[in-house]
Design an enzyme around this catalytic site. Structure first.
Site, mmCIF file in Angstrom:
data_model
loop_
_atom_site.group_PDB
_atom_site.id
_atom_site.type_symbol
_atom_site.label_atom_id
_atom_site.label_comp_id
_atom_site.label_asym_id
_atom_site.label_seq_id
_atom_site.Cartn_x
_atom_site.Cartn_y
_atom_site.Cartn_z
ATOM 1 N N GLU A 84 0.869 -1.173 0.000
ATOM 2 C CA GLU A 84 0.000 0.000 0.000
ATOM 3 C C GLU A 84 0.911 1.229 0.000
ATOM 4 O O GLU A 84 1.791 1.344 0.860
ATOM 5 C CB GLU A 84 -0.883 -0.007 1.251
ATOM 6 C CG GLU A 84 -1.850 1.154 1.248
ATOM 7 C CD GLU A 84 -2.825 1.146 2.421
ATOM 8 O OE1 GLU A 84 -2.742 0.243 3.274
ATOM 9 O OE2 GLU A 84 -3.651 2.073 2.463
ATOM 10 N N ARG B 60 5.181 -12.969 9.855
ATOM 11 C CA ARG B 60 5.860 -11.688 9.618
ATOM 12 C C ARG B 60 7.296 -11.776 10.094
ATOM 13 O O ARG B 60 7.612 -12.496 11.031
ATOM 14 C CB ARG B 60 5.203 -10.576 10.441
ATOM 15 C CG ARG B 60 3.832 -10.205 10.023
ATOM 16 C CD ARG B 60 3.291 -9.138 10.966
ATOM 17 N NE ARG B 60 3.752 -7.810 10.581
ATOM 18 C CZ ARG B 60 3.116 -7.045 9.698
ATOM 19 N NH1 ARG B 60 2.030 -7.473 9.110
ATOM 20 N NH2 ARG B 60 3.570 -5.848 9.403
ATOM 21 N N LYS C 266 4.314 0.966 9.805
ATOM 22 C CA LYS C 266 4.467 2.224 9.063
ATOM 23 C C LYS C 266 3.951 3.399 9.878
ATOM 24 O O LYS C 266 4.497 4.488 9.819
ATOM 25 C CB LYS C 266 3.706 2.134 7.738
ATOM 26 C CG LYS C 266 4.462 1.336 6.684
ATOM 27 C CD LYS C 266 3.743 1.393 5.357
ATOM 28 C CE LYS C 266 2.926 0.160 5.136
ATOM 29 N NZ LYS C 266 2.355 0.033 3.796
#
Ligand code: ATP
Ligand code: MG
Length: 566
Positions: free
Chosen positions: A34, A260, A270
């Site tokens: 994204e 992850r 982020k």
């Protein structure tokens, strides 16, 4: 049959699919960031996995921007992501796509679901929807609008698309099962009204699809065979499959989740990284202390070291914390092999050779790399006034201290053996200068140089040295998991106040004046240093410490001492 032993579970699935001909032997993956921030070390793992698997299988990998939330996404983030994926060493060729490329298809798919009675327009408020969702132990309640006739749903959805209604008044929901034990299946939202300008489609769309709806369709349209994502999407997989089951799309991708990457002392959210920037705790997304790809690049980490790291970390379904030492060792290993050597003194102490002819300069020869002769040699000017590292001298030295001490001898690397005859101090007792004598018969590389002493130290010639700012970077946080503190303390409380120390009086060998931005050197015995991309000028480099030598130096020192004891 190919040997598939030792494959991680994802590569094993792919090998099995290839063997059974499931996707006609095709392998197609995608990396779907994204564009709402910079890529970080965790994304590096996803990039290496998706592009790596495509390469290994002669397949293809898309770089697809998941740009379905116009409020948070910006073009400069997309540009940075492209730069970073390329820098990591991967190429999407002509497969750069955007979820926004498919807005019309998403819309058409939504219409199909409505026509099939599988989606409805809800008009409950957000609060009402939340209140009727149920809990993990209790089912939710059907919306009073759930059985709205298809024609009415179609009419409302078309008017949503036409921009007739303000944000939040209507919502398109999939009609699945409000009693499902999986909350994601309780009539999830698939389209919402949002009057927001999109960075690519402008004001064309007043409605935007939800990720869980857009993602499987994008995958299916692109012919993705294996849609790899992180474990938090595991509970979304039934919805991913539901969307594909209920639409007639050209391909049938499979979602596979992996854990992850979490690295100790780093954060990879982020939002939190953006907060550090907003509050001025770091200089920006590419600050050399940031766990972003751009930060690691400016820090001097080679892309091959990051790829190596991602490979060593492996792919599993187990959540775990990777030691930073593993990452730093990948960097050290790479740089040990590739970085040319140089001499630099970070904490200079003057050393004067009282028996060296005044105004004489000799050129010493130094190999640019200890075991790669193809990297060549260079001249090092030597004179009677030198800088050495302050902690290479000790006045009251313990017996095992093999560097310089009063009356002691040490070899100056690539030059002579010197003896410390006199220690000069300031009024306050600080050592300001060492007066030494050199043994002219011990010049490195000459036949007479066979005399041995236990210690070797580095130096630079004072009249020839250049000075340059040197920034010593260290980890950004003082605790391994700053983002997981149990006492509810904010992650910023754990920032390392010593994550950046700036040296202004470092003395460097003159050849370093010509170093180019991005060049990495091993300052012998000190560490690896990169010429900063942002602050350096031609002829005036600024150096960032990439990583210390600590581990390898400790070993090297031990081996050197052992060799001497024989
Ligand atoms: P954040 O939650 O910080 O916004 P994100 O995961 O939502 O990050 P995306 O841009 O959506 O960021 O991520 C793109 C891809 O990278 C996704 O497929 C995601 O699963 C993967 N990814 C993100 N973080 C990690 C990580 N720490 N380890 C491995 N893969 C990751
Ligand atoms: Mg995401």
């Amino acid at each position: 049959m190919n040997d598939t032993a030792g494959l991680d579970f994802i590569r094993q699935i792919i090998a099995d699919d290839n063997a059974s001909g499931k996707h006609d032997g095709r392998v197609c993956t995608r990396f779907p960031p994204e564009p709402n921030g910079y890529l970080h070390i965790g994304h590096a793992k996803a990039v290496c996995l998706n592009f790596g698997i495509a390469l290994e299988n002669s397949g293809q990998c898309f770089l697809r921007f998941d740009d379905t939330n116009p409020l948070k996404e910006e073009q400069h983030f997309a540009d940075a992501i492209e730069r970073d994926v390329h820098w990591l060493g991967f190429d999407w060729e002509d497969r750069l796509t955007h979820a926004s490329d498919y807005y019309q298809q998403f819309y058409d798919c939504a219409v199909k679901l409505i026509e099939a009675g599988k989606a409805f327009v809800d008009e409950q408020t957000a609060d009402e929807i939340r209140a009727t969702r149920g809990t993990l132990t209790e089912p939710g309640k059907n919306s009073p609008y759930r059985d709205r006739p298809v024609a009415d749903n179609l009419d409302l959805f078309k008017r949503m698309r036409a921009g007739e209604f303000p944000d939040g008044v209507y919502l398109l929901r999939a009609k699945i099962d409000m009693a499902s034990p999986n909350m994601n299946m309780r009539d999830p939202a698939i389209y919402r009204i949002r009057h927001a300008s999109h960075q690519r489609t402008g004001d064309e769309w007043p409605i935007y699809p939800m990720y869980d709806f857009a993602h499987p369709i994008s995958d299916a349209l692109e012919g993705i065979t294996h849609s790899l994502c992180t474990l938090e999407f595991e509970d979304h997989r039934p919805l991913y499959d539901w969307v594909l089951d209920n639409l007639d799309l050209p391909y049938r991708p499979r979602q596979i989740e992996f854990s992850r990457l979490n690295v100790a002392y780093m954060i990879t959210s982020k939002r939190k990284l953006a907060e550090l920037i907003e509050q001025g705790q770091v200089g920006g997304w590419d600050d050399p202390r940031m766990p972003t790809i751009a930060g690691l690049r400016r820090r001097g980490y080679p892309p091959a070291a990051l790829r190596d790291f991602c490979e060593r970390v492996g792919v599993t379904k187990k959540d775990h914390l990777i030691e930073m030492a593993l990452l730093e060792n990948c960097v050290r290993e790479n740089l040990n092999e590739h970085a040319p050597r140089a001499m630099a003194v970070l904490n200079p102490l003057k050393l004067v050779l009282t028996n060296y002819p005044a105004d004489q300069t000799e050129l010493m020869t130094a190999a640019n790399h200890p075991n790669r002769p193809e990297l060549g040699k260079r001249d090092l000017p030597f004179s009677g006034e030198l800088w050495i590292e302050r902690d290479d001298f000790m006045e009251d030295a313990p017996k095992k201290f093999f560097r310089l001490k009063p009356g002691g001898e040490v070899r100056l690397r690539n030059a002579y053996i010197v003896r410390c005859d006199e220690v000069v101090k300031s009024d306050s007792g600080e050592v300001t200068e060492l007066r030494c004598s050199y043994d002219p018969d011990t010049r490195s590389g000459l036949p007479g140089a066979s005399r041995k002493v236990k210690g070797t130290i580095h130096w630079v010639s004072a009249p020839h040295a250049i000075s340059a700012p040197v920034r010593l970077y260290d980890r950004l946080f003082t605790i391994p998991r700053p983002d997981m503190d149990k006492d509810g303390r904010d992650f910023k409380e754990f920032l390392n106040p010593e994550s950046l120390q700036e040296k202004t009086d470092a003395q460097l060998e003159p050849a370093l004046a010509d170093a180019m931005a991005g060049d990495v050197f091993q300052f012998e015995r000190v560490g690896y240093f990169v010429v900063d991309q942002e602050h350096s000028q031609p002829g005036a480099p600024v150096f960032n410490r990439v990583v210390t030598l600590r581990d390898s130096w400790a070993k090297q020192e031990k081996a050197a001492l052992q060799a001497l004891e024989k």
